[in-house]
Design an enzyme around this catalytic site. Structure first.
Site, PDB file in Angstrom:
ATOM      1  N   HIS A 181       2.452 -55.044 -22.626  1.00 14.85           N
ATOM      2  CA  HIS A 181       3.319 -54.122 -21.887  1.00 14.85           C
ATOM      3  C   HIS A 181       2.771 -53.823 -20.502  1.00 14.85           C
ATOM      4  O   HIS A 181       3.465 -53.255 -19.662  1.00 14.85           O
ATOM      5  CB  HIS A 181       3.490 -52.805 -22.655  1.00 14.85           C
ATOM      6  CG  HIS A 181       2.331 -51.862 -22.483  1.00 14.85           C
ATOM      7  ND1 HIS A 181       1.076 -52.124 -23.008  1.00 14.85           N
ATOM      8  CD2 HIS A 181       2.220 -50.688 -21.823  1.00 14.85           C
ATOM      9  CE1 HIS A 181       0.258 -51.134 -22.691  1.00 14.85           C
ATOM     10  NE2 HIS A 181       0.916 -50.256 -21.965  1.00 14.85           N
ATOM     11  N   SER A 182       1.516 -54.208 -20.240  1.00 19.31           N
ATOM     12  CA  SER A 182       0.883 -53.956 -18.950  1.00 19.31           C
ATOM     13  C   SER A 182       1.073 -55.161 -18.035  1.00 19.31           C
ATOM     14  O   SER A 182       0.586 -56.263 -18.332  1.00 19.31           O
ATOM     15  CB  SER A 182      -0.613 -53.671 -19.129  1.00 19.31           C
ATOM     16  OG  SER A 182      -1.294 -53.737 -17.893  1.00 19.31           O
ATOM     17  N   LYS A 206      -6.505 -47.329 -28.770  1.00 14.29           N
ATOM     18  CA  LYS A 206      -7.698 -47.431 -29.608  1.00 14.29           C
ATOM     19  C   LYS A 206      -8.892 -46.608 -29.150  1.00 14.29           C
ATOM     20  O   LYS A 206      -9.950 -46.664 -29.782  1.00 14.29           O
ATOM     21  CB  LYS A 206      -8.113 -48.902 -29.740  1.00 14.29           C
ATOM     22  CG  LYS A 206      -8.269 -49.636 -28.425  1.00 14.29           C
ATOM     23  CD  LYS A 206      -8.641 -51.099 -28.636  1.00 14.29           C
ATOM     24  CE  LYS A 206      -7.520 -51.929 -29.184  1.00 14.29           C
ATOM     25  NZ  LYS A 206      -6.487 -52.280 -28.193  1.00 14.29           N
ATOM     26  N   LYS A 224     -13.035 -47.593 -38.072  1.00 18.12           N
ATOM     27  CA  LYS A 224     -12.642 -46.177 -37.989  1.00 18.12           C
ATOM     28  C   LYS A 224     -11.469 -45.858 -38.908  1.00 18.12           C
ATOM     29  O   LYS A 224     -11.138 -44.691 -39.117  1.00 18.12           O
ATOM     30  CB  LYS A 224     -12.334 -45.800 -36.544  1.00 18.12           C
ATOM     31  CG  LYS A 224     -13.574 -45.809 -35.657  1.00 18.12           C
ATOM     32  CD  LYS A 224     -13.242 -45.501 -34.211  1.00 18.12           C
ATOM     33  CE  LYS A 224     -14.520 -45.422 -33.371  1.00 18.12           C
ATOM     34  NZ  LYS A 224     -15.311 -46.656 -33.380  1.00 18.12           N
ATOM     35  N   LYS A 243      -4.561 -46.264 -37.583  1.00 16.57           N
ATOM     36  CA  LYS A 243      -4.886 -47.633 -37.957  1.00 16.57           C
ATOM     37  C   LYS A 243      -4.811 -47.834 -39.472  1.00 16.57           C
ATOM     38  O   LYS A 243      -4.398 -48.884 -39.965  1.00 16.57           O
ATOM     39  CB  LYS A 243      -6.287 -48.003 -37.441  1.00 16.57           C
ATOM     40  CG  LYS A 243      -6.308 -48.454 -35.990  1.00 16.57           C
ATOM     41  CD  LYS A 243      -5.550 -49.755 -35.812  1.00 16.57           C
ATOM     42  CE  LYS A 243      -5.776 -50.390 -34.467  1.00 16.57           C
ATOM     43  NZ  LYS A 243      -5.014 -51.657 -34.324  1.00 16.57           N
ATOM     44  N   VAL A 250     -16.979 -53.315 -30.384  1.00 12.95           N
ATOM     45  CA  VAL A 250     -17.104 -54.614 -29.734  1.00 12.95           C
ATOM     46  C   VAL A 250     -17.835 -54.438 -28.406  1.00 12.95           C
ATOM     47  O   VAL A 250     -17.374 -53.729 -27.517  1.00 12.95           O
ATOM     48  CB  VAL A 250     -15.722 -55.249 -29.503  1.00 12.95           C
ATOM     49  CG1 VAL A 250     -15.864 -56.576 -28.761  1.00 12.95           C
ATOM     50  CG2 VAL A 250     -15.011 -55.450 -30.834  1.00 12.95           C
ATOM     51  N   LEU A 251     -18.986 -55.083 -28.288  1.00 13.37           N
ATOM     52  CA  LEU A 251     -19.800 -54.971 -27.076  1.00 13.37           C
ATOM     53  C   LEU A 251     -19.070 -55.584 -25.887  1.00 13.37           C
ATOM     54  O   LEU A 251     -18.627 -56.731 -25.942  1.00 13.37           O
ATOM     55  CB  LEU A 251     -21.136 -55.678 -27.265  1.00 13.37           C
ATOM     56  CG  LEU A 251     -22.098 -55.037 -28.275  1.00 13.37           C
ATOM     57  CD1 LEU A 251     -23.288 -55.962 -28.516  1.00 13.37           C
ATOM     58  CD2 LEU A 251     -22.571 -53.689 -27.787  1.00 13.37           C
ATOM     59  N   ARG A 309     -17.593 -35.502 -30.036  1.00 12.21           N
ATOM     60  CA  ARG A 309     -16.259 -35.077 -29.643  1.00 12.21           C
ATOM     61  C   ARG A 309     -15.348 -35.053 -30.865  1.00 12.21           C
ATOM     62  O   ARG A 309     -15.687 -35.591 -31.918  1.00 12.21           O
ATOM     63  CB  ARG A 309     -15.700 -36.030 -28.575  1.00 12.21           C
ATOM     64  CG  ARG A 309     -16.479 -35.997 -27.269  1.00 12.21           C
ATOM     65  CD  ARG A 309     -16.095 -37.128 -26.342  1.00 12.21           C
ATOM     66  NE  ARG A 309     -16.501 -38.421 -26.870  1.00 12.21           N
ATOM     67  CZ  ARG A 309     -16.423 -39.565 -26.176  1.00 12.21           C
ATOM     68  NH1 ARG A 309     -15.959 -39.557 -24.944  1.00 12.21           N
ATOM     69  NH2 ARG A 309     -16.814 -40.698 -26.721  1.00 12.21           N
TER      70      ARG A 309
END
Length: 395
Positions: free
Chosen positions: A90-91, A143, A185, A197, A222-223, A319
């Protein structure tokens, strides 16, 4: 000169020297292999010849194709001989970047960039039907945990309802294999991102048909991906610190982008090879979780600097929605080895679909912007999925 100014100039000089020293190899987002030095384990190696045999000649569609995971899926399936890849995002900027990267680095590849949101069901179905993909990788999602917490309704409409639209489009186009990119998560979720998710996982796994298979792939952080800690830490180091962490005990499972995508591609292949398992759930062997503080200190050292001396580390507190640690399987799930480096996750209880009426109520709350109610209902539904089947909410 003030001591703080002198310290900053000294750090900048050392950083400049580090960047010109060919013996120092810093993680580079454009080179996924460069992140291997930050892992406390060897990279996972999977069966590339088998993958080539499976993907050669197939038509593939990737949602979220401009994102970190989506773009790597595109590159790897093209490298494995896919006949055609539809890049859906969509971007406009993200789509432009991945399209340009493919044209420059993989000239001659048969691809089609499509500007489309997964929240536009009619357009999505039209694209799927026209492109006729054999395999769909659904990577599009909201995400980032803090951002999702601030935008509950948008997150439900994208991560849950958007996934339903992808499922509907896949059925309409008679897609043979649908693969959802999920997250650790989603296990006993404390964040709304994880909860949405988990619902998306459930939708994928309970709406299979006789004509297609579906599977879910969970993995850890993911690094080097967009919004991940390594680019943030690099930025903080390069401006002289401090590096900010949430908690000294916080730890996560980490993997490289290339590992994550190889897992996704292998899981889809494995799922297709077991017709009796139409809706598998898979995870990668990721070793032990890594303390984020250790990761930060390792990165500081790669710059030739000393943690706590040249670059301070400070703590902000967890947080909303964040945990000290993550898990890969839930209390009502077990994992069993499937292939080297790959596990199948099994729920010993019957997985029952949630009713359309319940789902529509959630979507209505989100569509009308009732953030608190949508969030509460999402967590209530996830709790029901993690207990006995009979506890699923009544209509």
């Amino acid at each position: 000169m003030a001591q703080s100014s002198y310290r900053l100039l000294r750090l900048l000089a050392r950083l400049a020297l580090t960047k010109t020293n060919s013996g120092i190899h810093l993680p580079d987002p454009s080179d996924p292999q460069s992140f291997n030095a930050l892992l406390h384990r060897p990279p996972v190696a999977l069966d590339t010849p088998a993958l080539k045999s499976f993907y050669a000649g197939k038509r593939v569609l990737v949602t979220g194709a401009g994102g970190s995971i989506g773009s790597e899926i595109v590159k790897q399936v093209l490298g494995l001989g896919a006949a055609h890849v539809t890049l859906l995002d969509h971007s406009e900027l993200a789509l432009y970047e991945i399209d340009r990267a493919i044209r420059e680095n993989l000239p001659g590849s048969d691809t089609k960039p499509v500007l489309c949101s997964i929240r536009s069901p009619e357009r999505l179905e039209a694209v799927f039907v026209a492109q006729k993909p054999d395999v769909v990788f659904h990577a599009a999602a909201l995400k980032h945990v803090p951002m999702v917490e601030l935008n509950p309704s948008e997150s439900v409409l994208t991560n849950v309802r958007g996934t339903q639209y992808v499922i509907d489009a896949a059925k309409a186009a008679r897609v043979k294999q649908l693969v959802l990119i999920s997250s650790d998560k989603a296990v006993a979720p404390s964040s709304l991102m994880g909860a949405t998710k988990r619902l998306a996982e459930h939708l994928i796994r309970t709406q299979i048909s006789d004509t297609h298979q579906a599977c879910v792939v969970r993995f850890g952080n993911v690094l080097g991906s967009t919004g991940s800690v390594v680019p943030l830490f690099k930025s903080q180091i390069e401006r002289g610190g401090p590096i900010t962490l949430t908690d000294a005990k916080a730890e996560r499972y980490f993997m490289t982008i290339s590992e994550a995508v190889m897992l996704v591609l292998t899981a889809a292949m494995a799922n297709a090879g077991t017709p009796e398992h139409k809706s598998g759930l898979y995870i990668l062997e990721m070793g032990q979780p890594i303390k984020i503080r250790d990761l930060a200190e390792r990165l500081i050292s790669l710059y030739g600097l000393k943690p706590g001396e040249d670059i301070e580390i400070t703590y902000t507190g967890l947080r909303e929605g964040e945990k000290i640690t993550e898990a890969l399987v839930d209390d009502n799930e077990v994992r069993r080895p499937l292939l080297p480096g790959l596990f199948e996750v099994v729920n010993p209880e019957t997985v029952r679909p949630l009713s359309a009426k319940i789902m529509q109520k959630l979507y209505d709350l989100a569509q009308e912007g009732h953030d608190d109610q949508a969030k509460t209902m999402t967590f209530d539904m996830v709790r029901s999925l993690r207990t006995q089947p009979q506890s699923i909410p009544a209509e």
